[in-house]
Design an enzyme around this catalytic site. Sequence first.
Site, PDB file in Angstrom:
ATOM      1  N   ASP A  61      24.331   3.229   7.502  1.00 46.78           N
ATOM      2  CA  ASP A  61      23.543   2.779   6.516  1.00 46.78           C
ATOM      3  C   ASP A  61      23.174   1.483   6.986  1.00 46.78           C
ATOM      4  O   ASP A  61      23.271   0.412   7.891  1.00 46.78           O
ATOM      5  CB  ASP A  61      24.839   1.987   5.140  1.00 46.78           C
ATOM      6  CG  ASP A  61      23.645   1.720   4.527  1.00 46.78           C
ATOM      7  OD1 ASP A  61      22.515   1.187   4.261  1.00 46.78           O
ATOM      8  OD2 ASP A  61      24.919   1.345   3.162  1.00 46.78           O
ATOM      9  N   HIS A  73      22.453   4.911   3.390  1.00 50.31           N
ATOM     10  CA  HIS A  73      22.776   4.041   1.589  1.00 50.31           C
ATOM     11  C   HIS A  73      23.345   4.805   0.735  1.00 50.31           C
ATOM     12  O   HIS A  73      24.354   4.266   0.426  1.00 50.31           O
ATOM     13  CB  HIS A  73      21.331   3.677   1.952  1.00 50.31           C
ATOM     14  CG  HIS A  73      21.835   2.411   0.650  1.00 50.31           C
ATOM     15  ND1 HIS A  73      22.954   1.190   0.854  1.00 50.31           N
ATOM     16  CD2 HIS A  73      21.609   2.051  -0.614  1.00 50.31           C
ATOM     17  CE1 HIS A  73      23.294   0.241  -0.495  1.00 50.31           C
ATOM     18  NE2 HIS A  73      22.539   1.441  -1.350  1.00 50.31           N
ATOM     19  N   SER A  96      25.901  -0.888  -3.650  1.00 50.06           N
ATOM     20  CA  SER A  96      24.309  -1.256  -3.655  1.00 50.06           C
ATOM     21  C   SER A  96      24.466  -3.188  -4.595  1.00 50.06           C
ATOM     22  O   SER A  96      25.169  -3.904  -4.297  1.00 50.06           O
ATOM     23  CB  SER A  96      23.134  -0.563  -3.870  1.00 50.06           C
ATOM     24  OG  SER A  96      21.870  -1.245  -3.489  1.00 50.06           O
TER      25      SER A  96
END
Length: 391
Positions: free
Chosen positions: A328, A361, A161
């Site tokens: 995701d 995610h 991320s």
Amino acid sequence: MSIADTANNNPYEDDFPTQKAILGMDMPMRLDCGAELSNFSIAYETYGSLNADKSNAVLVTHALTGDQFVAGVNPVTGKAGWWSIMVGPGKPIDTDRYFVICTNVLGGCMGTTGPAALNPETNEPWGVDFPVITIGDMVRAQALLLDDMGIETLFSVVGGSMGGMQALEWAAAYPERVFSCVPIATAATHSAQNIAFYEVGRQAIMADPDWCDGHYLKEGKKPRSGVSVARMAAHITYMSEAALTQKFGRRLQDREKVTFGFEADFQIESYLRHQGSSFVERFDANSYLYVTRAMDYFDLATTHGSGLLADVFKGTEIRFCVVSFSSDWHYLPEESRVIVRGLTGAGANVSYVDVVSDKGHDAFLLEEPAFERVMRGFLEDAARKRGLINE
């Protein structure tokens, strides 16, 4: 302009032990916004041992709400470090083999200088007078820390991320200092959708009357409602629809029928409210504004070149492993493929895996055997090339 800071002045760092370096003492660090930062602190943790030639260092970079406590026990929460499933003895990022470093990012609130730190000119918390920072600033601060530790090169930079953004920035800004790079569930620039989601969160914080125009610490207040809503909105993007449905569905929370009111009738409502309220206690509101803004400003190809990723990485000798997750929707697999195409166009050594997962995610933070196998396999192969494994 020159901006100074002092150590041991962050109200979020007083009650827990962490390693810390004071940087920028001899020469201020210039920020992308044009300001300069001197005598600032970087909080960090290390795991494992640095080998004799200092060739086994792995920098793990954290995501938006993460911190330096990547493994072991987090002294603030009392829970396991946020990536204990991946970092530790015998794990994919093996602390019996690698010397693992994890820092709290610049602008954070876990011991690293950020908006909650004291402004030495006023002896009050910076608040929104703190300079706006970027992913590049975070990485420059990390590079200064490594200089302070006497570590010239990294065996690997690994992050998911926002941590993936930092990993990519390392590869672009300091290619001579990085042997391998693993950007996970990330993007080379923030999409309009992600900017929009984070703007909702920022506006929720700033609309809270207890935000006090960014100077709530000075007033002895905290924008609890705003931070809670911001966390709730962001957390939705971290889970897939399949995961939400499987975990909560339309099941009611501690009741047999709806109340025809606005209490938390559904389990998902109760879960989000819990996420929001617990987040308030561990994360500074202004840090949330600053760090999300840094993500919005991230644009690797524009910052480091002509706007083409292939130009950014042209001639790089870094070994890359790019990982995405099929469900995701916060950072779509297509965004990872954009990175891969750029690296391929630059002639880089790159492998790519889109892990099939229904976890969304957050899959990179959860138990996902296929992902763990990818990580272990790539790092072990790179370690052989680096001479860290002799067979």
